[in-house]
Scaffold this motif. Structure first.
Motif, PDB file in Angstrom:
ATOM      1  N   LYS A  56       2.443  11.614 -44.277  1.00 41.35           N
ATOM      2  CA  LYS A  56       2.938  10.180 -44.356  1.00 41.35           C
ATOM      3  C   LYS A  56       1.933   9.339 -45.305  1.00 41.35           C
ATOM      4  O   LYS A  56       2.664   8.360 -45.809  1.00 41.35           O
ATOM      5  CB  LYS A  56       2.828   9.784 -43.054  1.00 41.35           C
ATOM      6  N   HIS A  57       0.627   9.903 -46.019  1.00 43.04           N
ATOM      7  CA  HIS A  57       0.013   9.098 -46.400  1.00 43.04           C
ATOM      8  C   HIS A  57       0.339   8.650 -48.078  1.00 43.04           C
ATOM      9  O   HIS A  57      -0.331   8.059 -48.683  1.00 43.04           O
ATOM     10  CB  HIS A  57      -1.554   9.183 -46.396  1.00 43.04           C
ATOM     11  N   SER A  58       1.333   9.338 -48.582  1.00 43.30           N
ATOM     12  CA  SER A  58       1.773   9.258 -49.688  1.00 43.30           C
ATOM     13  C   SER A  58       2.281   7.925 -49.994  1.00 43.30           C
ATOM     14  O   SER A  58       2.040   7.240 -51.178  1.00 43.30           O
ATOM     15  CB  SER A  58       2.982  10.252 -50.161  1.00 43.30           C
ATOM     16  N   LEU A  59       2.738   7.181 -49.023  1.00 38.60           N
ATOM     17  CA  LEU A  59       3.176   5.827 -49.117  1.00 38.60           C
ATOM     18  C   LEU A  59       1.657   4.861 -49.303  1.00 38.60           C
ATOM     19  O   LEU A  59       1.899   4.088 -50.308  1.00 38.60           O
ATOM     20  CB  LEU A  59       3.852   5.339 -47.664  1.00 38.60           C
ATOM     21  N   SER A  60       0.903   5.066 -48.588  1.00 39.11           N
ATOM     22  CA  SER A  60      -0.455   4.451 -48.891  1.00 39.11           C
ATOM     23  C   SER A  60      -1.182   4.773 -50.185  1.00 39.11           C
ATOM     24  O   SER A  60      -1.393   3.777 -50.819  1.00 39.11           O
ATOM     25  CB  SER A  60      -1.379   4.687 -47.833  1.00 39.11           C
TER      26      SER A  60
ATOM     27  N   MET B 237      12.120  17.337 -42.533  1.00 42.41           N
ATOM     28  CA  MET B 237      12.810  17.665 -43.927  1.00 42.41           C
ATOM     29  C   MET B 237      12.438  16.347 -44.858  1.00 42.41           C
ATOM     30  O   MET B 237      12.004  16.802 -45.893  1.00 42.41           O
ATOM     31  CB  MET B 237      14.178  18.136 -43.691  1.00 42.41           C
ATOM     32  N   VAL B 238      12.629  15.362 -44.509  1.00 43.25           N
ATOM     33  CA  VAL B 238      12.497  14.092 -45.196  1.00 43.25           C
ATOM     34  C   VAL B 238      10.600  14.115 -45.787  1.00 43.25           C
ATOM     35  O   VAL B 238      10.704  13.621 -46.769  1.00 43.25           O
ATOM     36  CB  VAL B 238      12.932  12.884 -44.568  1.00 43.25           C
ATOM     37  N   PHE B 239       9.929  14.282 -44.572  1.00 41.54           N
ATOM     38  CA  PHE B 239       8.650  14.523 -44.900  1.00 41.54           C
ATOM     39  C   PHE B 239       8.215  15.604 -45.968  1.00 41.54           C
ATOM     40  O   PHE B 239       7.350  15.277 -46.903  1.00 41.54           O
ATOM     41  CB  PHE B 239       7.815  14.564 -43.743  1.00 41.54           C
ATOM     42  N   LEU B 240       8.872  16.529 -45.953  1.00 44.56           N
ATOM     43  CA  LEU B 240       8.557  17.664 -46.846  1.00 44.56           C
ATOM     44  C   LEU B 240       9.179  17.255 -48.319  1.00 44.56           C
ATOM     45  O   LEU B 240       8.351  17.694 -49.343  1.00 44.56           O
ATOM     46  CB  LEU B 240       9.241  18.937 -46.541  1.00 44.56           C
TER      47      LEU B 240
ATOM     48  N   ASN C  73       9.357  14.057 -49.401  1.00 43.84           N
ATOM     49  CA  ASN C  73       8.425  13.083 -50.003  1.00 43.84           C
ATOM     50  C   ASN C  73       7.342  13.658 -50.605  1.00 43.84           C
ATOM     51  O   ASN C  73       7.021  13.100 -51.566  1.00 43.84           O
ATOM     52  CB  ASN C  73       8.230  12.348 -48.739  1.00 43.84           C
ATOM     53  N   PHE C  74       6.780  14.573 -49.707  1.00 46.59           N
ATOM     54  CA  PHE C  74       5.638  15.558 -50.361  1.00 46.59           C
ATOM     55  C   PHE C  74       5.910  15.992 -51.744  1.00 46.59           C
ATOM     56  O   PHE C  74       5.079  15.987 -52.884  1.00 46.59           O
ATOM     57  CB  PHE C  74       5.262  16.708 -49.382  1.00 46.59           C
ATOM     58  N   LEU C  75       6.889  16.544 -51.868  1.00 50.46           N
ATOM     59  CA  LEU C  75       7.302  17.413 -53.178  1.00 50.46           C
ATOM     60  C   LEU C  75       7.683  16.507 -54.243  1.00 50.46           C
ATOM     61  O   LEU C  75       7.180  16.543 -55.309  1.00 50.46           O
ATOM     62  CB  LEU C  75       8.540  18.254 -52.742  1.00 50.46           C
ATOM     63  N   VAL C  76       8.275  15.219 -54.021  1.00 52.81           N
ATOM     64  CA  VAL C  76       8.543  14.238 -54.924  1.00 52.81           C
ATOM     65  C   VAL C  76       7.294  13.466 -55.482  1.00 52.81           C
ATOM     66  O   VAL C  76       7.209  13.229 -56.522  1.00 52.81           O
ATOM     67  CB  VAL C  76       9.521  13.235 -54.276  1.00 52.81           C
TER      68      VAL C  76
END
Length: 297
Positions: A4-8, A64-67, A69-72
């Motif tokens: 989740k920390h990609s947002l931060s 799936m959305v978290f995954l 998000n990680f790839l993007v």
């Protein structure tokens, strides 16, 4: 928690590649884009939860959305030359140094940053006690189902998007952003009172508007305030401290709210009001100290 920390981290990148004049507006736009998820997610989740096996389906979609998000994030985010230049300007060594981190805490700039961090912590506890307890509060006090709560939470997201997009324009109206922070905290304080003691669901929805505006302003202004006080090399470190402060608030807030809920539906909100009042006091003290330093100079 791991993904989740990609947002931060994205927020830290935005802060690093923007100038002080444009930073508040750019952070506001970034927060607005992230808030769109809070418009879609709760409405979708509320409808899924109303179906058979809805929880399992909601959790699967979330994973799936978290995954995705990680790839993007892995694909799109690259080191920016401005970031490299600003870092190399201070030091040619980009490796992490734990001793240097401790030295930063003992440095002359730390007391100034710590005051903003303390304000951020208290404000965040107040926000968490309202947000994380909102579903139970609505269910117990107004007997509202998950679908309606999902729509209300989506409305909060819409308010957050609109207010985040206008945060840059709001900050330009103030020469001292500490005063803007103080007024935003006061707005949240009175809004928390209105939500906690609301006699009807419509009153709660009405007070969610100023809460969303205040929250958007607080998120941007606190980041900008402590970034103003450090060198470019220390930006990432301070952003990490800010996230640790938020994490601590997210640990303390739900614990206090859970204990308070055992005694009364309104008690978590009352605690949140108290923390908001303390935050307003700390912010006012910060402004007073700044005025005193200006007169002394």
């Amino acid at each position: 928690g791991l993904l989740k920390h990609s947002l931060s981290l994205g927020r830290a990148c935005v802060a690093d590649v923007t100038s002080g004049k444009d930073r508040s507006g750019r952070l506001g736009h970034y927060n607005a884009m992230s808030s769109i998820g809070f418009v879609i997610g709760p409405a979708l989740g509320g409808n899924l939860m109303a179906t058979a096996g809805g929880f399992k389906l909601a959790v699967t979609i979330t994973a799936m959305v978290f995954l995705l998000n990680f790839l993007v994030s892995w694909w799109l985010v690259h080191p920016d030359q401005h970031m490299k230049d600003s870092h190399h300007h201070v030091s040619g060594d980009d490796s992490f140094n734990f001793t240097a981190s401790l030295t930063f805490v003992r440095s002359k700039t730390w007391p100034k940053v710590s005051s903003v961090m303390l304000q951020r912590f208290v404000i965040s506890v107040s926000q968490v006690m309202l947000r994380d307890n909102f579903t139970l509060f609505m269910e117990h006090k107004f007997n509202v189902g998950p679908q309606i709560i999902g729509y209300i939470t989506s409305f909060r997201g819409v308010v957050s998007v609109v207010s985040s997009l206008t945060t840059g324009q709001i900050t330009r109206l103030y020469s001292d952003e500490s005063r803007l922070l103080f007024q935003a905290v006061l707005l949240m304080f009175f809004s928390h009172i209105g939500i906690t003691f609301a006699p009807h669901v419509s009153v709660v929805i009405l007070f969610l508007i100023p809460v969303g505006i205040g929250s958007s302003v607080v998120r941007v202004v606190t980041v900008h305030l402590y970034l103003q006080k450090v060198s470019p090399r220390e930006k990432g470190e301070v952003m990490g401290m800010g996230q640790s402060t938020l994490a601590l608030a997210r640990l303390v807030g739900p614990q206090l709210a859970g204990l308070a809920m055992e005694y009364s539906t309104d008690l978590p909100g009352t605690f949140g009001i108290g923390f908001a009042a303390v935050a307003a006091g700390l912010t006012y003290r910060h402004i007073s100290n700044g005025v005193q330093r200006t007169k002394t100079a």
